[in-house]
Design a protein around this motif. Structure first.
Motif, PDB file in Angstrom:
ATOM      1  N   TYR A  36       1.023  -1.365   0.019  1.00 52.14           N
ATOM      2  CA  TYR A  36       0.258   0.387  -0.195  1.00 52.14           C
ATOM      3  C   TYR A  36       1.076   1.301   0.025  1.00 52.14           C
ATOM      4  N   GLY A  37       0.388   1.839  -0.608  1.00 50.09           N
ATOM      5  CA  GLY A  37       1.249   3.657  -0.571  1.00 50.09           C
ATOM      6  C   GLY A  37       0.794   4.114  -0.944  1.00 50.09           C
ATOM      7  N   CYS A  43       0.866   5.652  -6.732  1.00 54.27           N
ATOM      8  CA  CYS A  43       2.840   5.869  -6.790  1.00 54.27           C
ATOM      9  C   CYS A  43       2.965   4.123  -7.133  1.00 54.27           C
ATOM     10  N   GLY A  44       2.356   3.096  -7.360  1.00 56.34           N
ATOM     11  CA  GLY A  44       2.634   1.654  -8.521  1.00 56.34           C
ATOM     12  C   GLY A  44       3.489   0.809  -7.068  1.00 56.34           C
ATOM     13  N   ALA A  45       3.181   1.154  -5.851  1.00 53.48           N
ATOM     14  CA  ALA A  45       3.518  -0.208  -4.723  1.00 53.48           C
ATOM     15  C   ALA A  45       2.801  -1.274  -4.289  1.00 53.48           C
ATOM     16  N   CYS A  46       1.633  -1.153  -5.362  1.00 51.70           N
ATOM     17  CA  CYS A  46       0.384  -2.030  -5.233  1.00 51.70           C
ATOM     18  C   CYS A  46       0.721  -2.477  -6.864  1.00 51.70           C
ATOM     19  N   THR A  47       1.140  -2.621  -7.510  1.00 49.11           N
ATOM     20  CA  THR A  47       1.222  -3.150  -8.716  1.00 49.11           C
ATOM     21  C   THR A  47       1.175  -4.671  -8.838  1.00 49.11           C
ATOM     22  N   VAL A  48      -0.085  -5.194  -9.727  1.00 51.14           N
ATOM     23  CA  VAL A  48       0.104  -6.649 -10.130  1.00 51.14           C
ATOM     24  C   VAL A  48      -0.044  -6.723 -11.596  1.00 51.14           C
ATOM     25  N   HIS A  49      -0.263  -7.862 -11.764  1.00 51.48           N
ATOM     26  CA  HIS A  49      -0.994  -8.580 -13.081  1.00 51.48           C
ATOM     27  C   HIS A  49      -1.486  -8.408 -13.418  1.00 51.48           C
ATOM     28  N   ILE A  50      -2.741  -8.124 -14.040  1.00 51.06           N
ATOM     29  CA  ILE A  50      -4.328  -8.874 -14.651  1.00 51.06           C
ATOM     30  C   ILE A  50      -4.176  -9.153 -16.149  1.00 51.06           C
ATOM     31  N   VAL A  93      19.620  -3.827  -7.053  1.00 51.63           N
ATOM     32  CA  VAL A  93      18.829  -2.327  -7.439  1.00 51.63           C
ATOM     33  C   VAL A  93      17.721  -1.708  -5.584  1.00 51.63           C
ATOM     34  N   PRO A  94      16.817  -2.294  -5.263  1.00 49.89           N
ATOM     35  CA  PRO A  94      16.452  -1.796  -3.760  1.00 49.89           C
ATOM     36  C   PRO A  94      17.378  -1.499  -2.723  1.00 49.89           C
ATOM     37  N   GLN A  95      16.849   0.150  -2.195  1.00 49.57           N
ATOM     38  CA  GLN A  95      17.314   0.536  -1.912  1.00 49.57           C
ATOM     39  C   GLN A  95      17.456   0.566  -0.266  1.00 49.57           C
ATOM     40  N   CYS A  96      15.316   1.145  -0.367  1.00 48.50           N
ATOM     41  CA  CYS A  96      14.817   0.887   0.856  1.00 48.50           C
ATOM     42  C   CYS A  96      13.894  -0.306   0.947  1.00 48.50           C
ATOM     43  N   GLY A  97      13.904  -0.678  -0.374  1.00 46.31           N
ATOM     44  CA  GLY A  97      12.911  -1.507  -0.909  1.00 46.31           C
ATOM     45  C   GLY A  97      11.678  -1.714  -0.775  1.00 46.31           C
ATOM     46  N   TYR A  98      10.582  -0.726  -0.864  1.00 47.17           N
ATOM     47  CA  TYR A  98       8.840  -0.550  -0.142  1.00 47.17           C
ATOM     48  C   TYR A  98       8.806  -0.744  -1.605  1.00 47.17           C
ATOM     49  N   CYS A  99       9.220  -0.024  -2.334  1.00 50.64           N
ATOM     50  CA  CYS A  99       8.267   0.207  -4.417  1.00 50.64           C
ATOM     51  C   CYS A  99       8.540  -1.135  -4.896  1.00 50.64           C
ATOM     52  N   GLN A 100      10.211  -1.571  -4.961  1.00 45.72           N
ATOM     53  CA  GLN A 100       9.896  -2.670  -5.628  1.00 45.72           C
ATOM     54  C   GLN A 100       9.286  -3.689  -6.217  1.00 45.72           C
ATOM     55  N   PRO A 101       8.437  -4.319  -5.558  1.00 45.62           N
ATOM     56  CA  PRO A 101       7.591  -5.021  -5.306  1.00 45.62           C
ATOM     57  C   PRO A 101       6.990  -4.780  -7.335  1.00 45.62           C
ATOM     58  N   GLY A 102       6.328  -3.581  -7.202  1.00 45.64           N
ATOM     59  CA  GLY A 102       5.582  -2.776  -7.703  1.00 45.64           C
ATOM     60  C   GLY A 102       6.399  -2.747  -9.042  1.00 45.64           C
ATOM     61  N   ILE A 130       6.442   5.323  -8.560  1.00 45.97           N
ATOM     62  CA  ILE A 130       6.990   6.192  -7.591  1.00 45.97           C
ATOM     63  C   ILE A 130       8.893   5.289  -6.986  1.00 45.97           C
ATOM     64  N   CYS A 131      10.188   5.890  -7.383  1.00 49.41           N
ATOM     65  CA  CYS A 131      10.850   5.112  -5.607  1.00 49.41           C
ATOM     66  C   CYS A 131      11.479   6.613  -5.302  1.00 49.41           C
ATOM     67  N   ARG A 132      10.757   6.496  -4.099  1.00 50.32           N
ATOM     68  CA  ARG A 132      11.176   7.782  -2.589  1.00 50.32           C
ATOM     69  C   ARG A 132      13.188   7.567  -2.784  1.00 50.32           C
ATOM     70  N   CYS A 133      13.429   6.468  -2.680  1.00 46.52           N
ATOM     71  CA  CYS A 133      14.913   6.941  -2.615  1.00 46.52           C
ATOM     72  C   CYS A 133      15.619   6.846  -3.778  1.00 46.52           C
TER      73      CYS A 133
END
Length: 154
Positions: A36-37, A43-50, A93-102, A130-133
């Motif tokens: 959840y972003g 923001c794209g943090a919740c992105t999945v494929h449909i 690639v990840p820094q904090c990693g929160y956005c990375q799944p999306g 969006i990547c805050r890092c």
């Protein structure tokens, strides 16, 4: 009762048909990779494929995905060896990693449609994530590397 196919498995949900898919995935199916972003699909943090398309699950009502294939980050590959996941690890690639799944889900949808994206293609496909890092240069490099890895496997 709403029946969905998530990561290849049929699941039943006794919920309000307007419940956002994100909450069904996280709270009921216990698939917590999608984050959840913003709650507004921005923001794209919740992105999945449909059905193979990258979508924002926080604004998608669960009723809209009946008879469709839902893929979460957990279902992208069993061993975490999808070319995008490999490239993400290889290039740290990840820094904090929160956005990375999306980010990974958007990148993998892009590569499923375009095996050799240009920087412009990547920028367009990833513009809603969006990547805050600020790891955007590493994300772009990883997408190029994932495209190369996927071509080598074929």
């Amino acid at each position: 009762m709403i029946e969905l196919t998530i990561n290849g498995t049929k699941q039943k949900f006794d919920v309000d048909p307007e419940m956002p898919l994100l909450w069904a995935l996280r709270d009921i199916a216990k698939l917590t990779g999608s984050k959840y972003g913003c709650g507004k699909g921005l923001c794209g943090a919740c992105t999945v494929h449909i059905d193979g398309q990258a979508v924002r699950s926080c604004i998608m009502p669960i009723s809209a995905v009946v008879d469709k294939q839902v893929t979460t980050i957990e279902g992208l590959s069993e061993q975490g060896d999808h070319p995008v996941q490999q490239a993400w690890q290889d290039l740290n690639v990840p820094q904090c990693g929160y956005c990375q799944p999306g980010q990974i889900m958007s990148a993998s949808a892009l590569l499923a449609q375009n095996a050799a994206p240009t920087d412009e293609d990547i920028n367009n496909a990833m513009s809603g994530n969006i990547c805050r890092c600020g790891t955007y240069p590493r994300i772009r490099a990883a997408i190029h590397k994932a495209a190369k890895l996927a071509r080598e496997v074929k």
